[in-house]
Design a protein around this motif. Structure first.
Motif, PDB file in Angstrom:
ATOM      1  N   LEU A 158       0.841  -1.196   0.000  1.00 11.44           N
ATOM      2  CA  LEU A 158       0.000   0.000   0.000  1.00 11.44           C
ATOM      3  C   LEU A 158       0.876   1.247   0.000  1.00 11.44           C
ATOM      4  CD1 LEU A 158      -2.991   0.940   0.355  1.00 11.44           C
ATOM      5  CD2 LEU A 158      -2.569   0.948   2.816  1.00 11.44           C
ATOM      6  N   GLY A 159       0.514   2.192  -0.875  1.00  9.63           N
ATOM      7  CA  GLY A 159       1.148   3.501  -0.841  1.00  9.63           C
ATOM      8  C   GLY A 159       0.197   4.438  -0.101  1.00  9.63           C
ATOM      9  N   GLU A 160      -0.363   5.417  -0.833  1.00  9.61           N
ATOM     10  CA  GLU A 160      -1.325   6.336  -0.211  1.00  9.61           C
ATOM     11  C   GLU A 160      -2.768   5.924  -0.494  1.00  9.61           C
ATOM     12  OE1 GLU A 160      -0.161  10.356  -1.187  1.00  9.61           O
ATOM     13  OE2 GLU A 160       1.867  10.004  -0.440  1.00  9.61           O
ATOM     14  N   GLY A 161      -2.961   4.774  -1.114  1.00  4.81           N
ATOM     15  CA  GLY A 161      -4.322   4.270  -1.329  1.00  4.81           C
ATOM     16  C   GLY A 161      -5.151   5.126  -2.266  1.00  4.81           C
ATOM     17  N   SER A 162      -4.510   5.763  -3.263  1.00  2.00           N
ATOM     18  CA  SER A 162      -5.257   6.633  -4.174  1.00  2.00           C
ATOM     19  C   SER A 162      -5.618   5.935  -5.479  1.00  2.00           C
ATOM     20  CB  SER A 162      -4.468   7.918  -4.465  1.00  2.00           C
ATOM     21  OG  SER A 162      -3.277   7.634  -5.159  1.00  2.00           O
ATOM     22  N   LEU A 177       9.237  16.282 -15.487  1.00  2.00           N
ATOM     23  CA  LEU A 177       8.134  15.766 -14.658  1.00  2.00           C
ATOM     24  C   LEU A 177       7.003  16.779 -14.513  1.00  2.00           C
ATOM     25  CD1 LEU A 177      10.185  14.011 -11.807  1.00  2.00           C
ATOM     26  CD2 LEU A 177       9.396  13.066 -13.986  1.00  2.00           C
ATOM     27  N   GLU A 178       7.161  17.966 -15.149  1.00  2.00           N
ATOM     28  CA  GLU A 178       6.219  19.064 -14.902  1.00  2.00           C
ATOM     29  C   GLU A 178       4.770  18.712 -15.258  1.00  2.00           C
ATOM     30  OE1 GLU A 178       9.050  19.362 -16.591  1.00  2.00           O
ATOM     31  OE2 GLU A 178       8.595  19.663 -18.703  1.00  2.00           O
ATOM     32  N   ASN A 179       4.564  17.894 -16.304  1.00  2.00           N
ATOM     33  CA  ASN A 179       3.177  17.564 -16.686  1.00  2.00           C
ATOM     34  C   ASN A 179       2.536  16.583 -15.700  1.00  2.00           C
ATOM     35  OD1 ASN A 179       4.564  18.628 -18.977  1.00  2.00           O
ATOM     36  ND2 ASN A 179       2.870  17.991 -20.268  1.00  2.00           N
ATOM     37  N   LEU A 180       3.367  15.999 -14.834  1.00  2.00           N
ATOM     38  CA  LEU A 180       2.861  14.975 -13.905  1.00  2.00           C
ATOM     39  C   LEU A 180       2.644  15.537 -12.503  1.00  2.00           C
ATOM     40  CD1 LEU A 180       5.128  12.001 -15.086  1.00  2.00           C
ATOM     41  CD2 LEU A 180       2.786  12.529 -15.773  1.00  2.00           C
ATOM     42  N   VAL A 181       2.614  16.855 -12.410  1.00  2.00           N
ATOM     43  CA  VAL A 181       2.412  17.506 -11.113  1.00  2.00           C
ATOM     44  C   VAL A 181       1.027  17.161 -10.556  1.00  2.00           C
ATOM     45  CG1 VAL A 181       1.385  19.662 -12.019  1.00  2.00           C
ATOM     46  CG2 VAL A 181       2.813  19.737  -9.954  1.00  2.00           C
ATOM     47  N   LEU A 182       0.930  17.114  -9.244  1.00  2.00           N
ATOM     48  CA  LEU A 182      -0.348  16.977  -8.523  1.00  2.00           C
ATOM     49  C   LEU A 182      -1.034  15.619  -8.673  1.00  2.00           C
ATOM     50  CD1 LEU A 182      -1.172  19.355  -6.788  1.00  2.00           C
ATOM     51  CD2 LEU A 182      -2.996  19.883  -8.385  1.00  2.00           C
ATOM     52  N   ILE A 183      -0.350  14.636  -9.256  1.00  3.47           N
ATOM     53  CA  ILE A 183      -0.915  13.271  -9.228  1.00  3.47           C
ATOM     54  C   ILE A 183      -0.706  12.752  -7.808  1.00  3.47           C
ATOM     55  CG2 ILE A 183      -0.748  10.915 -10.129  1.00  3.47           C
ATOM     56  CD1 ILE A 183       0.189  12.021 -12.782  1.00  3.47           C
ATOM     57  N   PRO A 184      -1.770  12.283  -7.150  1.00  5.00           N
ATOM     58  CA  PRO A 184      -1.605  11.803  -5.776  1.00  5.00           C
ATOM     59  C   PRO A 184      -0.768  10.526  -5.729  1.00  5.00           C
ATOM     60  CG  PRO A 184      -3.930  12.169  -6.305  1.00  5.00           C
ATOM     61  CD  PRO A 184      -3.167  12.231  -7.589  1.00  5.00           C
ATOM     62  N   GLY A 185      -0.320  10.181  -4.520  1.00  2.00           N
ATOM     63  CA  GLY A 185       0.317   8.881  -4.321  1.00  2.00           C
ATOM     64  C   GLY A 185       1.810   8.957  -4.089  1.00  2.00           C
ATOM     65  N   THR A 186       2.407   7.769  -4.000  1.00  3.64           N
ATOM     66  CA  THR A 186       3.828   7.649  -3.666  1.00  3.64           C
ATOM     67  C   THR A 186       4.668   7.434  -4.927  1.00  3.64           C
ATOM     68  OG1 THR A 186       3.413   5.285  -3.406  1.00  3.64           O
ATOM     69  CG2 THR A 186       3.445   6.612  -1.393  1.00  3.64           C
ATOM     70  N   VAL A 187       5.959   7.653  -4.765  1.00  4.90           N
ATOM     71  CA  VAL A 187       6.902   7.382  -5.856  1.00  4.90           C
ATOM     72  C   VAL A 187       6.923   5.875  -6.159  1.00  4.90           C
ATOM     73  CG1 VAL A 187       9.362   7.387  -6.430  1.00  4.90           C
ATOM     74  CG2 VAL A 187       8.291   9.431  -5.454  1.00  4.90           C
ATOM     75  N   GLY A 188       6.824   5.044  -5.128  1.00  7.38           N
ATOM     76  CA  GLY A 188       6.869   3.590  -5.340  1.00  7.38           C
ATOM     77  C   GLY A 188       5.711   3.077  -6.175  1.00  7.38           C
ATOM     78  N   ALA A 189       4.564   3.740  -6.094  1.00  8.69           N
ATOM     79  CA  ALA A 189       3.397   3.301  -6.879  1.00  8.69           C
ATOM     80  C   ALA A 189       3.446   3.830  -8.305  1.00  8.69           C
ATOM     81  CB  ALA A 189       2.104   3.768  -6.212  1.00  8.69           C
ATOM     82  N   ALA A 190       4.249   4.875  -8.555  1.00 14.01           N
ATOM     83  CA  ALA A 190       4.221   5.531  -9.873  1.00 14.01           C
ATOM     84  C   ALA A 190       4.515   4.565 -11.032  1.00 14.01           C
ATOM     85  CB  ALA A 190       5.178   6.728  -9.891  1.00 14.01           C
ATOM     86  N   PRO A 191       5.522   3.659 -10.894  1.00 13.48           N
ATOM     87  CA  PRO A 191       5.749   2.741 -12.018  1.00 13.48           C
ATOM     88  C   PRO A 191       4.685   1.654 -12.164  1.00 13.48           C
ATOM     89  CG  PRO A 191       7.476   2.483 -10.338  1.00 13.48           C
ATOM     90  CD  PRO A 191       6.547   3.531  -9.849  1.00 13.48           C
TER      91      PRO A 191
END
Ligand code: FAD
Ligand code: EPU
Length: 354
Positions: free
Chosen positions: A65-69, A124-138
């Motif tokens: 679980l990251g931030e559960g988003s 990374l500018e277009n990916l601003v404000l996506i919730p969650g953790t770095v670990g979940a991003a991939p």
């Protein structure tokens, strides 16, 4: 008294804490009630070897679980929830133009985007404000406004639960695709510990997604910079998407469907207003939001579970909806779109116990 413990730490160690029969209500952005048999918070990834060596833990189902988003708890988790709460951003190499930056899984994604901008990096500018953790991003190769995180990833550091070893995968071995990756297909086995990013100080701005240029113009004079693009994207996102701090949601609940060129052409002939975009391998991406709205389902609700009146692709918890009620709304939407357009919508978030 039953002696039934809730949310009390039953064990702590070097870099970890375990809670028995834990509530997950505050750990998912839909804010639905759910429980896990055990909740393990990992503050130091060196603890993974120790945790998975415990008899009785290693063989049980594990949900990372990251931030559960990007999760819907339609039921409880019958096993261990492992929350990656590790922190740290390390510049591994920097030649003054490009840098390799290693980021711990538990770092907040949006904070890292702002870290990259503050250190003069672009990408990374277009990916601003996506919730969650770095670990979940991939995991689902997060994407927005014409950019996917896989474009900036150099490699991913993993804990392989099955073989109990650490691994490193280079970007080309991660099978990144639209809302997909190798990790998403092997969720119980591969745990992301850290992500390496190749960041560049030379901007290559992506301004083609609808609305960015207009929003930049609204921001005022001056040439676009990564920071200004981030501000424009943030403003667009805040206008379009319901804020999970105000109303529970997990962003887009369905993926935009990919269809072949013939299906897209037939749909275009019947519905010229349906937005379509070219996708990989000759496929065409359709707007799921448009399909849902065309079925008259935007704003539709049953009790406290519903489709957002602000954005048709987002399911929302108006108050006390359960995960099972939200999952019923999702199925109602899938049935409606299939009946009207013959298109099968697929959920984007991971559904637990549905
Ligand atoms: P969680 O929801 O906790 O987990 C998601 C999945 O990743 C689960 O399967 C989980 O098991 C797995 N996982 C999490 N951490 C790890 C790890 N360390 N190792 C292995 N597996 C792991 N997504 C986009 O792509 N683009 C958007 O524009 C976007 N906008 C959103 C807007 C809103 C308002 C919301 C609420 C969500 C949005 N999302 C978007 C979805 C979400 O932000 C991303 O999917 C995000 O990466 C989820 O991060 P998380 O830490 O909350 O993951
Ligand atoms: N639209 C409608 N009705 C609506 C909303 C949108 O018809 O209520 C139509 C409009 O024509 C609009 C088009 O859908 O032009 C596209 O809408 P939007 O720009 O909001 O993008 P999206 O396709 O709905 C996708 C991602 C988002 C990402 C944005 C921006 C998916 C599943 N969703 O949404 O990601 O932020 O593009 O790039 O690919 C997420 O994954 O959680 C997420 C929010």
């Amino acid at each position: 008294m039953s002696g039934y413990r809730t949310d009390a730490a039953i064990a702590t160690g070097n870099g970890w804490t375990i809670v028995e029969n834990a509530s997950l209500e505050g750990r998912n952005t839909f804010r639905v009630k759910a429980r896990a048999d055990l909740l393990v918070d990992i503050h130091d990834d060196a603890a993974l070897e120790e945790i998975f060596a415990f008899r009785g833990l290693a063989e049980r189902p594990v949900l990372v679980l990251g931030e559960g988003s990007n999760l819907l708890f339609a039921g409880d988790w019958p096993g261990i929830v492992l929350s990656m709460a590790t922190r740290g951003i390390e510049v591994v190499e920097d030649d003054g133009v490009q840098a390799l930056v290693r980021v711990a899984a538990g770092e907040n994604w949006n904070d890292f985007v702002h870290w990259s901008l503050a250190h003069g990096f672009a990408g990374l500018e277009n990916l601003v404000l996506i919730p969650g953790t770095v670990g979940a991003a991939p995991i689902q190769n997060i994407g927005a406004y014409g950019v996917e995180v896989g474009d900036a990833i150099a490699g991913v550091h993993l804990w392989d639960r099955r073989d109990r070893v650490r691994r490193h995968l280079a970007r080309d071995d991660c099978a990144f695709a639209y809302r997909d990756s190798l990790f998403k297909r092997d969720a119980e086995r591969l745990l992301v510990v850290a992500v390496d990013f190749r960041l560049d100080r030379r901007p290559a701005l992506r301004l083609d997604y609808a609305g960015i240029v207009t929003e930049l113009e609204r921001l005022g004079d001056g040439p676009p910079t990564p920071r200004r693009v981030a501000e424009a994207v943030a403003r667009l996102r805040m206008r379009k998407l319901p804020n999970p701090a105000v109303i529970g949601n997990a962003g887009s609940f369905f993926k935009n469907p990919l269809v072949d060129a013939d299906t897209a052409a037939a749909l275009h002939a019947a519905h010229p207003e349906l937005p379509q975009w070219p996708a990989a391998a000759g496929q065409v991406k359709l707007s799921a939001a448009w399909l849902i709205e065309a079925c008259g389902l935007k704003g539709w609700r049953e009790g406290d579970a519903g489709v957002s009146a602000q954005h048709a692709l987002v399911l929302v918890n108006h108050g006390r909806a359960s995960g099972a009620e939200l999952w019923n709304v999702a199925r109602h939407v899938v049935d409606g779109v299939r009946a009207r357009f013959g298109i099968a919508l697929e959920p984007e978030p991971r559904i637990i116990g549905g």
